[in-house]
Scaffold this motif. Structure first.
Motif, short mmCIF file in Angstrom:
data_model
loop_
_atom_site.label_atom_id
_atom_site.label_comp_id
_atom_site.label_asym_id
_atom_site.label_seq_id
_atom_site.Cartn_x
_atom_site.Cartn_y
_atom_site.Cartn_z
N UNK A 265 6.90 3.41 15.19
CA UNK A 265 7.30 2.43 16.21
C UNK A 265 6.63 1.09 15.93
N UNK A 266 7.42 0.03 16.00
CA UNK A 266 6.86 -1.32 15.96
C UNK A 266 6.11 -1.53 17.28
N UNK A 267 4.88 -2.03 17.25
CA UNK A 267 4.13 -2.16 18.50
C UNK A 267 4.74 -3.19 19.46
N UNK A 268 4.53 -2.94 20.74
CA UNK A 268 4.86 -3.94 21.75
C UNK A 268 3.63 -4.77 22.10
N UNK A 269 2.44 -4.19 21.92
CA UNK A 269 1.20 -4.88 22.23
C UNK A 269 0.13 -4.51 21.22
N UNK A 270 -0.54 -5.52 20.70
CA UNK A 270 -1.74 -5.31 19.91
C UNK A 270 -2.85 -6.12 20.57
N UNK A 271 -3.86 -5.43 21.01
CA UNK A 271 -4.98 -6.06 21.71
C UNK A 271 -6.23 -5.92 20.83
N UNK A 272 -6.79 -7.06 20.45
CA UNK A 272 -7.97 -7.04 19.60
C UNK A 272 -9.11 -7.80 20.24
N UNK A 273 -10.32 -7.33 20.02
CA UNK A 273 -11.50 -7.97 20.60
C UNK A 273 -12.30 -8.68 19.52
N UNK A 274 -12.54 -9.96 19.74
CA UNK A 274 -13.31 -10.78 18.81
C UNK A 274 -14.75 -10.90 19.29
N UNK A 275 -15.69 -10.67 18.38
CA UNK A 275 -17.10 -10.94 18.61
C UNK A 275 -17.48 -12.06 17.66
N UNK A 276 -17.99 -13.17 18.20
CA UNK A 276 -18.38 -14.28 17.34
C UNK A 276 -19.74 -14.83 17.76
N UNK A 277 -20.52 -15.26 16.76
CA UNK A 277 -21.89 -15.74 16.99
C UNK A 277 -22.19 -16.84 15.98
#
Length: 402
Positions: A265-277
């Motif tokens: 299945x092609x995704x409907x939602x991709x949720x990614x979390x960024x950590x930056x410093x």
């Protein structure tokens, strides 16, 4: 102490630790802390936010010297991040008693709850609540991956969630907080030193990127007809690496959630979390804005909607100079002499950083020969750990004893 803690929450497959807040492994760690306190004749307390305290002397006397860290872990984390500070605190107290030290101030050892934020997505929940940096309303909205709220998890573990909130009276009793931690980097290994003093914590934060596209069949949908959020996400991961490298900062997409999460299945939602410093606020702003700009361009290109939410942020923390200099003096460092105990910054967040806005705080680092952390490969040699205990005992003696 180390042998007793070693099996708690350890995953047999990865060899890493899964000591998440308000779970069975967390309870076992808490039971261990309470036992250590009681076997030493210390006064044990559990505060309104679930943080554990072990007191020597009268807590109400004020100007207390406090040490400790946390016992929870990131997913499949190492044995040293957090627990080394707690174990070393009890060991340092044992060392001071063997020296027949006479305490002029109350001394406490603390285990702050949910420092890593592995379950509810927000780091340093216990210290943030105590310092008033996390409101009760915001805390009640925190949920884990299964939809369980923080209050529900606390209640299931036997703690009253209605009690949580700022704890200024408790913090007012504290004159200094010193946290020992394994170094999360290789500065001490490269300099050849066993122990270092923290100067500052880089500003850092977490941002959630929600890429919304259109779910469809992976086998029958032409490439040109797709609104695939995974493409935008993947390109954004590469952009994060590029922006961080250009600025001399760090940026990491380390967590992802996909819907419907099917192979075909092609995704409907991709949720990614960024950590930056980054070493300073301006650099961090430049990196994050550059990543978001690139992400929006990729989303537009693929017909994908993007929402970016900052979930947490901690500004730069300069540990109190007077306390830092006093610790350096205690450990034998003179400003005019060669450095015996190096002073170094860090990109990792800690409870000491959260509390620095309320009370004087400082940190000691113990050498990590590989620099690896948040991994089962995290390690510190026994003689370096002993050196850390000795340094912490010296500091506590200088701050709390006659």
């Amino acid at each position: 102490m180390w042998r007793e803690l070693q099996p708690i929450g350890r995953h047999p497959g990865s060899g890493g630790y899964r000591r998440f807040a308000w779970t069975g492994a967390d309870r076992d760690c808490r039971d261990w802390f309470e036992e250590q306190a009681r076997t030493r004749g210390l006064t044990y307390e559990l505060d309104r936010n679930g943080n554990q305290w072990a007191w020597l002397g009268d807590p109400a006397a004020g100007d207390a010297v406090v040490t400790g860290s946390h016992l929870d872990s990131v997913p499949d984390g190492g044995a040293f991040d957090g627990p080394l500070g707690v174990v070393s605190s009890f060991a340092a107290l044992d060392e001071l008693r063997s020296r027949n030290a006479e305490f002029a101030k109350p001394l406490a050892i603390v285990n702050f709850g949910d420092e890593e934020g592995a379950r509810f997505g927000l780091a340093c929940v216990g210290s943030r609540l105590a310092a008033g940096e996390l409101t009760v309303e915001a805390a009640r909205q925190l949920r884990d991956g299964d939809g369980v709220s923080l209050p529900q998890a606390m209640e299931a573990a036997g703690h009253d969630p209605d009690a949580i909130g700022a704890d200024p009276e408790r913090l007012a009793r504290i004159g200094a907080f010193v946290e020992l931690h394994v170094e999360q980097g290789r500065a001490l290994d490269l300099s050849g030193d066993r122990v270092g003093i923290a100067s500052a914590i880089w500003p850092h934060g977490r941002w959630r990127f929600d890429f919304r596209g259109e779910a469809n069949h992976a086998g029958t949908t032409r490439l040109v007809d797709r609104r695939d959020p995974m493409l935008s996400y993947a390109e954004t991961v590469l952009a994060a690496r590029r922006e961080a490298a250009l600025a001399g900062a760090v940026a990491t997409f380390g967590k992802i959630a996909v819907e419907p999460n099917g192979v075909n299945a092609i995704p409907s939602l991709v949720r990614g979390w960024l950590d930056s410093r980054a070493a300073d606020q301006a650099t961090l702003d430049t990196v994050v804005s550059g990543i978001e700009k690139a992400a929006r361009e990729y989303a537009d290109e693929h017909g994908v909607q993007l929402d970016v939410v900052r979930e947490s942020f901690t500004p730069v923390v300069e540990f109190e100079h007077a306390l830092r200099d006093e610790i350096a003096r205690i450990l034998g460092r003179e400003k005019e002499a060669d450095l015996k105990v190096p002073v170094l910054g860090t990109g990792a967040g800690h409870d000491a950083g959260i509390l620095s806005g309320s009370i004087p705080t400082a940190m000691l680092f113990v050498r990590n020969p590989t620099g690896v952390s948040h991994s089962p490969a995290e390690y510190a040699a026994e003689d370096d750990c002993v050196a850390g205990v000795t340094a912490l005992a010296d500091v506590l003696e200088g701050l709390a004893c006659t």
